[in-house]
Design an enzyme around this catalytic site. Structure first.
Site, PDB file in Angstrom:
ATOM      1  N   ASP A  55     -18.227  -9.378  18.700  1.00 52.82           N
ATOM      2  CA  ASP A  55     -19.222 -10.032  19.554  1.00 52.82           C
ATOM      3  C   ASP A  55     -20.495 -10.362  18.766  1.00 52.82           C
ATOM      4  O   ASP A  55     -20.874  -9.623  17.856  1.00 52.82           O
ATOM      5  CB  ASP A  55     -19.556  -9.100  20.723  1.00 52.82           C
ATOM      6  CG  ASP A  55     -20.298  -9.821  21.831  1.00 52.82           C
ATOM      7  OD1 ASP A  55     -20.284 -11.072  21.851  1.00 52.82           O
ATOM      8  OD2 ASP A  55     -20.916  -9.137  22.668  1.00 52.82           O
TER       9      ASP A  55
ATOM     10  N   HIS B 157     -19.115 -18.946  14.956  1.00 53.98           N
ATOM     11  CA  HIS B 157     -17.683 -18.607  14.999  1.00 53.98           C
ATOM     12  C   HIS B 157     -17.026 -18.844  13.643  1.00 53.98           C
ATOM     13  O   HIS B 157     -16.154 -18.079  13.240  1.00 53.98           O
ATOM     14  CB  HIS B 157     -16.975 -19.424  16.089  1.00 53.98           C
ATOM     15  CG  HIS B 157     -17.453 -19.099  17.475  1.00 53.98           C
ATOM     16  ND1 HIS B 157     -17.560 -17.808  17.933  1.00 53.98           N
ATOM     17  CD2 HIS B 157     -17.865 -19.889  18.504  1.00 53.98           C
ATOM     18  CE1 HIS B 157     -18.020 -17.818  19.179  1.00 53.98           C
ATOM     19  NE2 HIS B 157     -18.213 -19.067  19.544  1.00 53.98           N
TER      20      HIS B 157
ATOM     21  N   LEU C 266       1.136  -3.116   6.837  1.00 59.89           N
ATOM     22  CA  LEU C 266      -0.047  -2.998   7.700  1.00 59.89           C
ATOM     23  C   LEU C 266       0.118  -3.937   8.886  1.00 59.89           C
ATOM     24  O   LEU C 266       0.696  -5.016   8.747  1.00 59.89           O
ATOM     25  CB  LEU C 266      -1.317  -3.389   6.938  1.00 59.89           C
ATOM     26  CG  LEU C 266      -1.561  -2.672   5.608  1.00 59.89           C
ATOM     27  CD1 LEU C 266      -2.881  -3.137   4.992  1.00 59.89           C
ATOM     28  CD2 LEU C 266      -1.591  -1.169   5.822  1.00 59.89           C
TER      29      LEU C 266
HETATM   30  C1  FPP Z   1     -17.749 -13.468  20.617  1.00 59.86           C
HETATM   31  O1  FPP Z   1     -19.050 -13.835  20.239  1.00 59.86           O
HETATM   32  C2  FPP Z   1     -16.776 -14.175  19.815  1.00 59.86           C
HETATM   33  C3  FPP Z   1     -15.767 -14.972  20.283  1.00 59.86           C
HETATM   34  C4  FPP Z   1     -15.517 -15.207  21.715  1.00 59.86           C
HETATM   35  C5  FPP Z   1     -14.879 -15.678  19.358  1.00 59.86           C
HETATM   36  C6  FPP Z   1     -14.460 -14.823  18.211  1.00 59.86           C
HETATM   37  C7  FPP Z   1     -13.719 -15.627  17.258  1.00 59.86           C
HETATM   38  C8  FPP Z   1     -13.811 -15.490  15.930  1.00 59.86           C
HETATM   39  C9  FPP Z   1     -14.656 -14.506  15.230  1.00 59.86           C
HETATM   40  C10 FPP Z   1     -12.947 -16.287  15.092  1.00 59.86           C
HETATM   41  C11 FPP Z   1     -11.781 -15.402  14.780  1.00 59.86           C
HETATM   42  C12 FPP Z   1     -10.815 -16.148  14.113  1.00 59.86           C
HETATM   43  C13 FPP Z   1      -9.566 -15.756  13.933  1.00 59.86           C
HETATM   44  C14 FPP Z   1      -8.775 -16.577  13.073  1.00 59.86           C
HETATM   45  C15 FPP Z   1      -8.960 -14.548  14.542  1.00 59.86           C
HETATM   46  P1  FPP Z   1     -19.959 -14.611  21.280  1.00 59.86           P
HETATM   47  O2  FPP Z   1     -19.689 -16.053  21.155  1.00 59.86           O
HETATM   48  O3  FPP Z   1     -19.712 -14.074  22.666  1.00 59.86           O
HETATM   49  O4  FPP Z   1     -21.385 -14.251  20.802  1.00 59.86           O
HETATM   50  P2  FPP Z   1     -22.690 -14.082  21.703  1.00 59.86           P
HETATM   51  O5  FPP Z   1     -22.495 -12.844  22.534  1.00 59.86           O
HETATM   52  O6  FPP Z   1     -23.767 -13.916  20.693  1.00 59.86           O
HETATM   53  O7  FPP Z   1     -22.835 -15.319  22.518  1.00 59.86           O
END
Ligand code: FPP
Length: 231
Positions: free
Chosen positions: A18, A35, A128
């Site tokens: 997050d 992201h 793994l």
């Molecule tokens: C939460 O942060 C994150 C997500 C909903 C998306 C997570 C995706 C990635 C890290 C890419 C992963 C990629 C692969 C290939 C597995 P948020 O957007 O809710 O952040 P905020 O709380 O600051 O708004």
């Protein structure tokens, strides 16, 4: 950074990644940028967890609720996901990882589903395990398991029946769940499997997640006594 090693008490670590959006906003960039940096962090964290001896890693990449986000953001995350699928086989072999997906794949285009299935199969000999939760929701998962049991003709079910029909039937439950981004909740992640997991929350936003944060989570885990309801 002094490297630490885990033992069999910490087999499975799960991450709620997050804070990508806030990380980008702090830099005056669009959420999508957060992201894409978050995806790089994901690669780094997986590698480090493997290095310290974690055998099962689960990441929450996209929830059943995340489709409610603005279309442009959903599209950007899906592009990152597609890009990952294109290089995942090579990365998985480098890191000796068996990749599995948790969630309902049915929502993805046919070619994406095929890539996910191929990756699961082609990497299955690797030692793994990396579970990537996409279009995943803990409640959805339990409903899906119960509906499968009904279709199988069960009229009364046990805990084992449910556990063996979850998306995680192939692995042990998480020992430790780490959530970055200073939010103190599970957000529909591994609801059944988290019953006895240790929880660790940190303020670090996911793109900044690094070795020191992981070491701190692991140290916190080892400082706790797990009693599983006993004394
Ligand atoms: C939460 O942060 C994150 C997500 C909903 C998306 C997570 C995706 C990635 C890290 C890419 C992963 C990629 C692969 C290939 C597995 P948020 O957007 O809710 O952040 P905020 O709380 O600051 O708004």
């Amino acid at each position: 950074m002094a490297e630490i090693k885990v033992d069999e008490r910490l087999t499975h670590i799960a991450f709620i990644m997050d804070g990508n959006g806030r990380w980008a906003k702090e830099r005056g960039k669009p959420r999508e940028y957060g992201h894409s940096v978050g995806a790089k962090t994901f690669e780094r964290v997986i590698r480090y967890c493997g290095d310290i001896g974690i055998r099962v890693i689960t990441v929450y990449a996209f929830s059943t609720e995340n489709w409610k986000r603005p279309a442009a953001e959903v599209k950007a995350i899906m592009t990152i996901f597609r890009e990952y699928l294109n290089i995942a086989r090579k990365k998985a072999e480098e890191n000796r990882i068996h990749v599995m997906f948790l969630g309902d794949k049915g929502i993805f285009p046919k070619d994406v589903q095929e890539k996910m299935n191929n990756l699961e199969r082609e990497t299955e000999k690797n030692p793994l395990l990396l579970n990537i939760a996409v279009n995943y929701g803990g409640r959805d998962e339990i409903v899906h398991a119960v509906n499968t049991l009904i279709r199988e003709g069960k009229t009364e079910i046990t805990e084992e029946d449910i556990a063996s029909h979850l998306y995680t039937a192939h692995c042990p439950p998480p020992d430790l769940i780490v959530r970055t981004g200073a939010e103190l909740r599970l957000s529909n992640f591994l609801l059944w499997q988290s019953a006895y997991a240790e929880l660790y929350f940190c303020d670090t936003l996911w793109p900044d997640m690094g070795e020191a944060d992981i070491n701190a989570a692991v140290e916190s885990f080892y400082a706790r006594k797990r009693r599983y309801g006993g004394v």
